[in-house]
Design an enzyme around this catalytic site. Sequence first.
Site, PDB file in Angstrom:
ATOM      1  N   SER A  45       0.831  -1.202   0.000  1.00  0.00           N
ATOM      2  CA  SER A  45       0.000   0.000   0.000  1.00  0.00           C
ATOM      3  C   SER A  45       0.866   1.252   0.000  1.00  0.00           C
ATOM      4  O   SER A  45       0.497   2.267  -0.595  1.00  0.00           O
ATOM      5  CB  SER A  45      -0.967   0.008   1.188  1.00  0.00           C
ATOM      6  OG  SER A  45      -0.279  -0.104   2.411  1.00  0.00           O
ATOM      7  N   GLU A  46       2.035   1.198   0.661  1.00  0.00           N
ATOM      8  CA  GLU A  46       3.011   2.283   0.550  1.00  0.00           C
ATOM      9  C   GLU A  46       4.431   1.757   0.640  1.00  0.00           C
ATOM     10  O   GLU A  46       4.690   0.712   1.254  1.00  0.00           O
ATOM     11  CB  GLU A  46       2.814   3.337   1.649  1.00  0.00           C
ATOM     12  CG  GLU A  46       1.768   4.394   1.338  1.00  0.00           C
ATOM     13  CD  GLU A  46       0.499   4.206   2.142  1.00  0.00           C
ATOM     14  OE1 GLU A  46      -0.407   5.036   2.007  1.00  0.00           O
ATOM     15  OE2 GLU A  46       0.408   3.220   2.898  1.00  0.00           O
ATOM     16  N   THR A  47       5.334   2.516   0.013  1.00  0.00           N
ATOM     17  CA  THR A  47       6.777   2.310   0.104  1.00  0.00           C
ATOM     18  C   THR A  47       7.398   3.658   0.449  1.00  0.00           C
ATOM     19  O   THR A  47       6.988   4.677  -0.101  1.00  0.00           O
ATOM     20  CB  THR A  47       7.358   1.789  -1.219  1.00  0.00           C
ATOM     21  OG1 THR A  47       6.790   0.501  -1.517  1.00  0.00           O
ATOM     22  CG2 THR A  47       8.866   1.665  -1.169  1.00  0.00           C
ATOM     23  N   HIS A  76       1.009   4.657   8.538  1.00  0.00           N
ATOM     24  CA  HIS A  76       1.850   3.472   8.766  1.00  0.00           C
ATOM     25  C   HIS A  76       3.238   3.615   8.137  1.00  0.00           C
ATOM     26  O   HIS A  76       4.209   3.063   8.677  1.00  0.00           O
ATOM     27  CB  HIS A  76       1.114   2.189   8.337  1.00  0.00           C
ATOM     28  CG  HIS A  76       1.424   1.644   6.998  1.00  0.00           C
ATOM     29  ND1 HIS A  76       0.811   2.082   5.850  1.00  0.00           N
ATOM     30  CD2 HIS A  76       2.293   0.662   6.611  1.00  0.00           C
ATOM     31  CE1 HIS A  76       1.274   1.396   4.820  1.00  0.00           C
ATOM     32  NE2 HIS A  76       2.166   0.532   5.252  1.00  0.00           N
TER      33      HIS A  76
END
Length: 304
Positions: A45-47, A76
């Site tokens: 969902s994110e990096t 997060h």
Amino acid sequence: MQRRYITVDVFTDRAFGGNQLAVVLDAGGLSTQQMQSIATEFNYSETTFVLPPRDKANDAEVRIFTPVREMPFAGHPNVGTAFVLATIAKEPKPRLLFEEKAGLVPVDVRREQGRVVSTELTAPQPLARLSQLSAADAASCISLSAEDIRVDRHAPQVVGVGTPFLVIELHSRDALKRARSDAAAFGRIFPRDGAVSAWFYTRDVPAAEAPCELQARMFMRGAGGLAEDPATGSATVAAAALFADLDPARDGELKLTVGQGFDMGRPSLLLTRVRKQDGKIISAHVGGSCVQMMEGTFRLAGEG
């Protein structure tokens, strides 16, 4: 050039729970397009990409990418990136300061017996309460009826403390389970005031899901269309700030434990608190535990 990365599960104390995050260390020299391509390749969902700070008084510049776009701030990714940097640091610090598109993000680090066990961010911006939606429009995004939407505390509303989200309250845990994303409705409703995601919750939490006081889910745009996020710290802390703002007479500290990801097999626990003084929000925070999962290196084609 070999670039190191570490992956963590965020807002959980056990492997294969929470929200996955890839943290790319030594990201200097990468272009924005390269960062976006790497984030798409990880497909979490994110990096995040850790860069030297512009101001040496801070600890790092952190850039955050979903598989499809860059984010000015997210929950997060900050909690997880701080966990990684604090874990590998040679000199332990109680607080890290990250430079991000939305502003400076402080993240406090909690250790037990010398080991990093959790981190907690402070939202970079004050609460913004933006446009409201009708119960029917909000329900259409998540394939429910207007009767499933609870409006006695607040109408469905776009709110944010760095990144905006549509926040919707539901009457029941059953409605939360039944929710499904609707691409046509999403396309009609979003984007709105910068929001492209819907975070929805219920206070109807069964005893078996304690210590959660709320259960939540979140639908967002991913690389393959609409996707569900197992833990959304930036939405959770924005919602907590909204709840505090809705009670102007109450001062002190509002604390909530929020569950997310339970209905998709990645249970997450998000600990949020909002501090108020003289009827005004002083600060909003969200944090939790993390588990390191994998680490490795990669080299992009064409790099030395």
